[in-house]
Enzyme design. Structure first.
Site, PDB file in Angstrom:
ATOM      1  CE  LYS A  35      -4.902  -5.931   5.719  1.00  0.00           C
ATOM      2  NZ  LYS A  35      -5.513  -5.753   4.389  1.00  0.00           N
TER       3      LYS A  35
ATOM      4  CD  GLU B 141       8.885  -8.756  -1.908  1.00  0.00           C
ATOM      5  OE1 GLU B 141       8.973  -7.721  -2.610  1.00  0.00           O
ATOM      6  OE2 GLU B 141       8.112  -9.689  -2.125  1.00  0.00           O
TER       7      GLU B 141
HETATM    8  P1  ADP Z   1      -0.399  -2.675  -3.181  1.00  0.00           P
HETATM    9  O1  ADP Z   1       0.024  -1.385  -3.793  1.00  0.00           O
HETATM   10  O2  ADP Z   1       0.251  -3.885  -3.709  1.00  0.00           O
HETATM   11  O3  ADP Z   1      -1.895  -2.795  -2.995  1.00  0.00           O
HETATM   12  P2  ADP Z   1      -0.206  -1.853  -0.484  1.00  0.00           P
HETATM   13  O4  ADP Z   1       1.092  -1.541   0.149  1.00  0.00           O
HETATM   14  O5  ADP Z   1      -1.170  -0.754  -0.714  1.00  0.00           O
HETATM   15  O6  ADP Z   1       0.201  -2.627  -1.777  1.00  0.00           O
HETATM   16  O7  ADP Z   1      -0.975  -2.975   0.325  1.00  0.00           O
HETATM   17  C1  ADP Z   1      -0.338  -4.149   0.774  1.00  0.00           C
HETATM   18  C2  ADP Z   1      -1.010  -4.610   2.051  1.00  0.00           C
HETATM   19  O8  ADP Z   1      -0.853  -3.602   3.044  1.00  0.00           O
HETATM   20  C3  ADP Z   1      -2.506  -4.838   1.924  1.00  0.00           C
HETATM   21  O9  ADP Z   1      -2.864  -5.957   2.720  1.00  0.00           O
HETATM   22  C4  ADP Z   1      -3.103  -3.577   2.505  1.00  0.00           C
HETATM   23  O10 ADP Z   1      -4.398  -3.740   3.036  1.00  0.00           O
HETATM   24  C5  ADP Z   1      -2.104  -3.292   3.618  1.00  0.00           C
HETATM   25  N1  ADP Z   1      -2.079  -1.882   4.078  1.00  0.00           N
HETATM   26  C6  ADP Z   1      -2.441  -0.768   3.391  1.00  0.00           C
HETATM   27  N2  ADP Z   1      -2.287   0.321   4.162  1.00  0.00           N
HETATM   28  C7  ADP Z   1      -1.815  -0.106   5.368  1.00  0.00           C
HETATM   29  C8  ADP Z   1      -1.430   0.539   6.585  1.00  0.00           C
HETATM   30  N3  ADP Z   1      -1.516   1.854   6.738  1.00  0.00           N
HETATM   31  N4  ADP Z   1      -0.967  -0.228   7.586  1.00  0.00           N
HETATM   32  C9  ADP Z   1      -0.849  -1.567   7.451  1.00  0.00           C
HETATM   33  N5  ADP Z   1      -1.210  -2.233   6.344  1.00  0.00           N
HETATM   34  C10 ADP Z   1      -1.680  -1.524   5.309  1.00  0.00           C
END
Ligand code: ADP
Length: 499
Positions: A192, A267
């Site tokens: 994803k 990470e």
């Molecule tokens: P950043 O602040 O670097 O954007 P995030 O942690 O918001 O980091 O996002 C990193 C990844 O996690 C992205 O691929 C995002 O779509 C995904 N993501 C965001 N929310 C969720 C969630 N609730 N569950 C799983 N994946 C998520």
């Protein structure tokens, strides 16, 4: 401030010639809902493409394709055959790197020239490293005391279907950091990508098939975190989540993974200390400290955002860091002169600007930067110059919280005990830097700093053979290094009674 301009715009064939759909079981597949979303070029705010918005039903299809591949064709590949696929993939990534890096630069803004140098080396190096590991995985024979006529051996078996969730700050190399160990160990993957940067991951999926990896081994579900990401984290037939992103989402992933007790590696972010002593080679330290936080427009999890400088050189040093930052060429990622691209999105720009305002409201002062760049030709992009904060206090939010932009807090210190204590006064533990010529200081701090990496007289250097990862709120598990594959393997103990 230098502003790059006047360059030739390239448009990768992938944008017009390939579908931007989900990649499931080796085929392009629209989202079951039919929904799509726009991906935007942060250098000019223009729409690059519409991409399928996957959600739970699509994740379920991808997970079952990954399960079928895991139990079917992929399980018949010998380590040597998996190695051959990874090596072929490395060659394909090498051959198509101009296109892959162009897609990343267009989507998340990183300077193309830097991607084609550093990221190229990282991407190919990682794949070749995991190819080497594919034939080096083995168990042990263990003498046991249960019986003289019994022996035990261990087998290392692939964990199964891996859900890989990655951020947007280094899309291609992050994807490789998850897919490489999966291919080496015989796992399968549902990837994803971040919604801000999906294109290079989609192109990579095609190259993986071209490399001879069977359909279904690597599937890509584009879409949003709360729908596609969350569905992957909780899917009952996914055995492991390998996640890179914020600690807020990391915590959600742990909760979502509880249903089937998935193996989780995280990470996450940081607020890394970078410590400069007066005896350091200051020319090197100025450049190293500045690029350790301004590189990739500060969108680096291990960026050295708390810059501790010994008081006797503080004023001179931070003036030099501010000047170094102001002299960097900010511009469109495609311009060969650009050293600092835009931040990834309007949302991220607003978040960074709100932190800058919080810093000012709390009493900090900017020595450089701090305001969005709105002059032509940058007006429609999300540009922010390197920003240096002085007059900060340890309890300010800009010193405690991850900003994820080109913003550094410069902090004077007087003694070793003091800097040791203050450097560790953070809930994070990812990167750290020490600049000194004194070997005693090096060894004392290298031991006492609570972080996954300590860089001495350098910063943010990476190598496929060296583990990278965090402690505390920066997560757990290591990527890179031979132990990386351990998190993709189960150990089975076999007891043989030959009596
Ligand atoms: P950043 O602040 O670097 O954007 P995030 O942690 O918001 O980091 O996002 C990193 C990844 O996690 C992205 O691929 C995002 O779509 C995904 N993501 C965001 N929310 C969720 C969630 N609730 N569950 C799983 N994946 C998520």
């Amino acid at each position: 401030m230098n502003i790059a301009s006047d360059f030739k715009v390239q448009r990768p064939a992938f944008l017009s010639e390939h579908p931007k759909e989900l990649f499931i079981d080796g085929k392009w597949t629209p989202a079951i809902s039919g929904e799509t979303f726009e991906t935007i070029n942060p250098s000019n705010g223009q729409v690059l493409a519409r991409i399928a918005a996957g959600a739970a039903p699509d994740v379920a299809m991808a997970a079952s394709a990954a399960r079928r591949a895991f139990e079917g064709p992929w399980s018949h590949f010998t380590p040597y055959e998996r190695q051959a696929c990874i090596l072929k993939l490395a060659d394909l990534v090498d051959r198509h790197f101009d296109e892959l890096s162009l897609l990343d630069s267009l989507e998340m803004g990183a300077p193309l020239s830097r991607l084609r140098a550093n990221s190229h080396k990282r991407a190919i190096g990682r794949l070749r490293f995991y190819a080497g590991l594919a034939t080096a995985i083995h168990g042990q024979t263990i003498e046991n005391s249960a019986s003289r006529e019994m022996f035990t051996y261990t087998a290392r078996e692939p964990i199964g279907v891996v859900g890989a969730i990655i951020p947007w700050n280094a899309p291609l190399t992050s994807a490789i950091w998850k897919i490489g160990p999966a291919l080496a160990t015989g796992c399968t993957v549902v990837l994803k990508p971040a919604e801000q940067a999906s294109l290079s991951c989609l192109r990579l999926a095609e190259l993986i098939i071209e490399a001879g990896v069977p359909s279904g081994v690597v599937n890509v579900i584009t879409g949003f975190g709360e729908s596609a990401g969350a569905a992957l984290a909780q899917h009952a037939d996914v055995d492991k989540i390998a996640f890179t992103g914020s600690h807020f989402v990391g915590q959600k992933i742990i909760q979502a993974s509880a249903g089937n007790l998935k193996r989780v590696t995280l990470e996450l972010g940081g607020k890394s200390p970078d410590i400069v002593f007066a005896d350091a080679d200051l020319d090197k330290a100025v450049m190293g400290a500045a690029m350790g936080v301004f590189g990739n427009t500060g969108q680096v999890c291990c960026a050295g955002t708390r810059l501790f400088v010994e008081r006797s050189i503080y004023d001179e040093f931070i003036a030099r860091v501010a000047k170094f930052g102001s002299d960097l060429v900010v511009g469109d990622g495609l311009d060969p002169k650009t050293q600092i691209g835009p931040v990834v999105s309007k949302e991220q720009l607003d978040r960074i600007l709100s932190y800058i305002q919080i810093g000012l409201d709390e009493g900090a002062t900017t020595l450089s930067g701090g305001k969005r760049m709105l002059d032509a030709p940058l007006a429609n992009g999300y540009f922010l110059p390197p920003t240096v904060f002085g007059s900060v206090k340890d309890d300010m939010r800009i010193v405690r919280e991850e900003i994820f932009g080109p913003v550094v807090c410069a902090i004077p210190f007087d003694t070793m005990d003091e800097v040791e204590r203050r450097a560790n006064a953070t809930p994070f533990g990812l990167g750290s830097g020490i600049w000194t010529r004194d070997v005693k200081k090096v060894h004392r701090l290298a031991k006492s700093i609570k972080a996954g990496s300590v860089w001495v007289n350098c910063y943010n250097v990476m190598d496929p053979a060296v583990p990278f990862g965090g402690n505390k709120l920066s997560g757990y598990g290591r990527e890179g290094g031979v132990e990386h594959v351990d998190d993709y393997l189960n150990t089975k103990s076999v007891w043989i009674n030959y009596n």
